[in-house]
Scaffold this active site. Sequence first.
Site, PDB file in Angstrom:
ATOM      1  N   HIS A 205       0.784  -1.241   0.000  1.00  0.00           N
ATOM      2  CA  HIS A 205       0.000   0.000   0.000  1.00  0.00           C
ATOM      3  C   HIS A 205       0.809   1.281   0.000  1.00  0.00           C
ATOM      4  O   HIS A 205       0.248   2.376   0.029  1.00  0.00           O
ATOM      5  CB  HIS A 205      -0.968   0.017   1.199  1.00  0.00           C
ATOM      6  CG  HIS A 205      -0.279   0.228   2.522  1.00  0.00           C
ATOM      7  ND1 HIS A 205       0.270  -0.795   3.239  1.00  0.00           N
ATOM      8  CD2 HIS A 205      -0.047   1.353   3.243  1.00  0.00           C
ATOM      9  CE1 HIS A 205       0.803  -0.320   4.361  1.00  0.00           C
ATOM     10  NE2 HIS A 205       0.627   0.990   4.377  1.00  0.00           N
TER      11      HIS A 205
HETATM   12  C1  UD1 Z   1      -2.319   5.526   5.678  1.00  0.00           C
HETATM   13  C2  UD1 Z   1      -1.046   6.109   6.279  1.00  0.00           C
HETATM   14  C3  UD1 Z   1       0.080   5.101   6.165  1.00  0.00           C
HETATM   15  C4  UD1 Z   1      -0.323   3.771   6.765  1.00  0.00           C
HETATM   16  C5  UD1 Z   1      -1.626   3.283   6.169  1.00  0.00           C
HETATM   17  C6  UD1 Z   1      -2.085   2.051   6.895  1.00  0.00           C
HETATM   18  C7  UD1 Z   1      -0.699   8.542   6.116  1.00  0.00           C
HETATM   19  C8  UD1 Z   1       0.014   9.610   5.388  1.00  0.00           C
HETATM   20  N1  UD1 Z   1      -0.635   7.317   5.570  1.00  0.00           N
HETATM   21  O1  UD1 Z   1      -2.083   5.319   4.294  1.00  0.00           O
HETATM   22  O2  UD1 Z   1       1.215   5.584   6.851  1.00  0.00           O
HETATM   23  O3  UD1 Z   1       0.697   2.842   6.502  1.00  0.00           O
HETATM   24  O4  UD1 Z   1      -2.638   4.295   6.325  1.00  0.00           O
HETATM   25  O5  UD1 Z   1      -3.003   1.314   6.167  1.00  0.00           O
HETATM   26  O6  UD1 Z   1      -1.296   8.787   7.125  1.00  0.00           O
HETATM   27  N2  UD1 Z   1      -9.499   4.555   1.598  1.00  0.00           N
HETATM   28  C9  UD1 Z   1     -10.733   3.965   1.514  1.00  0.00           C
HETATM   29  N3  UD1 Z   1     -11.274   3.451   2.662  1.00  0.00           N
HETATM   30  C10 UD1 Z   1     -10.665   3.514   3.866  1.00  0.00           C
HETATM   31  C11 UD1 Z   1      -9.401   4.133   3.941  1.00  0.00           C
HETATM   32  C12 UD1 Z   1      -8.829   4.652   2.808  1.00  0.00           C
HETATM   33  O7  UD1 Z   1     -11.320   3.887   0.455  1.00  0.00           O
HETATM   34  O8  UD1 Z   1     -11.224   3.027   4.878  1.00  0.00           O
HETATM   35  C13 UD1 Z   1      -8.892   5.085   0.362  1.00  0.00           C
HETATM   36  C14 UD1 Z   1      -9.324   6.508   0.125  1.00  0.00           C
HETATM   37  O9  UD1 Z   1      -9.465   6.706  -1.245  1.00  0.00           O
HETATM   38  C15 UD1 Z   1      -8.136   7.310   0.608  1.00  0.00           C
HETATM   39  C16 UD1 Z   1      -6.974   6.382   0.244  1.00  0.00           C
HETATM   40  O10 UD1 Z   1      -7.494   5.068   0.465  1.00  0.00           O
HETATM   41  O11 UD1 Z   1      -8.049   8.552   0.005  1.00  0.00           O
HETATM   42  C17 UD1 Z   1      -5.747   6.569   1.077  1.00  0.00           C
HETATM   43  O12 UD1 Z   1      -6.062   6.568   2.461  1.00  0.00           O
HETATM   44  P1  UD1 Z   1      -5.141   7.416   3.468  1.00  0.00           P
HETATM   45  O13 UD1 Z   1      -5.586   7.219   4.853  1.00  0.00           O
HETATM   46  O14 UD1 Z   1      -5.008   8.819   2.980  1.00  0.00           O
HETATM   47  O15 UD1 Z   1      -3.719   6.772   3.242  1.00  0.00           O
HETATM   48  P2  UD1 Z   1      -3.292   5.260   3.278  1.00  0.00           P
HETATM   49  O16 UD1 Z   1      -2.695   4.924   1.968  1.00  0.00           O
HETATM   50  O17 UD1 Z   1      -4.396   4.424   3.789  1.00  0.00           O
HETATM   51  N1  UDP Z   2      -3.653  -6.198   8.655  1.00  0.00           N
HETATM   52  C1  UDP Z   2      -4.943  -6.708   8.769  1.00  0.00           C
HETATM   53  N2  UDP Z   2      -5.625  -7.032   7.635  1.00  0.00           N
HETATM   54  C2  UDP Z   2      -5.092  -6.877   6.383  1.00  0.00           C
HETATM   55  C3  UDP Z   2      -3.780  -6.342   6.281  1.00  0.00           C
HETATM   56  C4  UDP Z   2      -3.106  -6.012   7.441  1.00  0.00           C
HETATM   57  O1  UDP Z   2      -5.447  -6.877   9.874  1.00  0.00           O
HETATM   58  O2  UDP Z   2      -5.768  -7.186   5.391  1.00  0.00           O
HETATM   59  C5  UDP Z   2      -2.954  -5.787   9.894  1.00  0.00           C
HETATM   60  C6  UDP Z   2      -1.560  -6.335  10.081  1.00  0.00           C
HETATM   61  O3  UDP Z   2      -1.555  -7.564  10.756  1.00  0.00           O
HETATM   62  C7  UDP Z   2      -0.910  -5.259  10.918  1.00  0.00           C
HETATM   63  C8  UDP Z   2      -1.566  -3.987  10.451  1.00  0.00           C
HETATM   64  O4  UDP Z   2      -2.761  -4.386   9.798  1.00  0.00           O
HETATM   65  O5  UDP Z   2      -1.225  -5.454  12.281  1.00  0.00           O
HETATM   66  C9  UDP Z   2      -0.661  -3.228   9.510  1.00  0.00           C
HETATM   67  O6  UDP Z   2      -1.363  -2.206   8.928  1.00  0.00           O
HETATM   68  P1  UDP Z   2      -0.912  -1.543   7.550  1.00  0.00           P
HETATM   69  O7  UDP Z   2      -0.022  -2.463   6.797  1.00  0.00           O
HETATM   70  O8  UDP Z   2      -2.152  -1.058   6.915  1.00  0.00           O
HETATM   71  O9  UDP Z   2      -0.139  -0.233   8.051  1.00  0.00           O
HETATM   72  P2  UDP Z   2       1.400   0.085   8.385  1.00  0.00           P
HETATM   73  O10 UDP Z   2       1.817  -0.813   9.477  1.00  0.00           O
HETATM   74  O11 UDP Z   2       2.170  -0.091   7.128  1.00  0.00           O
HETATM   75  O12 UDP Z   2       1.366   1.511   8.769  1.00  0.00           O
END
Ligand code: UD1
Ligand code: UDP
Length: 379
Positions: A205
Amino acid sequence: MKVLNVVGARPNFIKVGPIHRALEATGVCESLVVHTGQHYDAKMSDIFFRQLELPEPNYYLGVGGGSHAQQTAGVMVAFEEVVEQEAPDLVLVVGDVNSTLAATLVATKLHIPVAHVEAGLRSGDRRMPEELNRLCTDAVADLLFVTEQSGLDNLKAEGVPDGRVHFVGNVMIDSLVRFREKATEIDMLGPLGLEPGSYVLMTMHRPSNVDRAETLQELAEMAGQLADIQPVVFPVHPRTRKNLQAHGYWEDLQGISGLRLLSPIGYLEFLHLMERAAVVVTDSGGIQEETTYLRVPCLTLRENTERPITVTMGSNELMELDAVAVADRVTAIQSEGNSGEVPPLWDGRAAERIASVLINKYHGANESHRVGNKTPGLV
Ligand code: UD1
Ligand code: UDP
């Protein structure tokens, strides 16, 4: 003593669960949960509250997605009202997402102490939004709770006084330890047609991997090559799915036999799959740590990691997003088996240590402050 715990994104829920419980268990702390709504899909949010036995959030700010500025500003505006209304003794933030930084800025400007859990981690890569969030949060937070030696070293190198820093271990591992047994009971492999130790688990991601057509093409190529070696399970993050669809790779992936494309899955389901995987291919922060604890081989497709102990001690390796190289490495790992050691204090008790530091420092602080205010000639 009143603490506002701030959560926004998936990994935050997993970190705050044990902290909330440990604070409540002290018997002298009111622990409130504020959900910014950065992640909002049921499969990115609600399911974690249920599975991690977290209470419904006391506040839901509903900020959602958007640009960095929109998201950060949205959290700041909404969270300021909550802080003013609740007047907490402490705001606790975790990790490195936009919600972490936004809440920290709001609280420190209102002179509320901030504790940052998972402080001091540095990738050295300022193109990552998380690195900027980490640097800014640590610069202004009052108490910094650290998971690994590199965090202590980084904070020292940045001139942070020792008194602000506490090495407590890893709250993400607290959740893993608590729920590992429960995750064993889930039936995941049967329905997916998988055998233990004979499949690849993949998540992806990071913007550096999933925001551009070229890297998405390589990702699709890699999924195909890996699926030729072993079945691949890929729960797809919403950012990744959106981009795969926008660039036309979603159908390509759906056509790969051997690839199980899933929506994001719950914590227990993911833990079940992670513990039994032959290898995990990811760019996640938290998954590098969880695989290290489980001693499951992990290939992290990034140029750097802010969690170097997972490489030096654990089962993690950094690799480029290069389909051929990753497929070769997965083939080699099949005959290598599990490796690595569990880092110091990753023992399931980090949250207890955090609660104990906080209670020692802040419990009763307001009373003495109020008493102190009365004395200078007021009565
Ligand atoms: C965010 C964090 C990242 C973390 C990740 C965990 C920041 C800058 N990034 O990235 O550090 O590793 O979360 O998963 O804070 N979206 C949905 N549904 C949701 C959530 C997101 O559709 O429930 C889509 C939306 O289009 C949104 C995009 O994903 O704009 C990105 O979501 P966002 O929270 O901005 O960043 P992540 O890539 O999820
Ligand atoms: N995770 C989950 N379901 C998924 C993918 C990840 O429960 O489909 C959990 C994973 O075990 C870990 C956390 O989500 O505990 C990590 O989140 P993510 O990779 O979104 O964020 P990051 O750690 O990179 O910020």
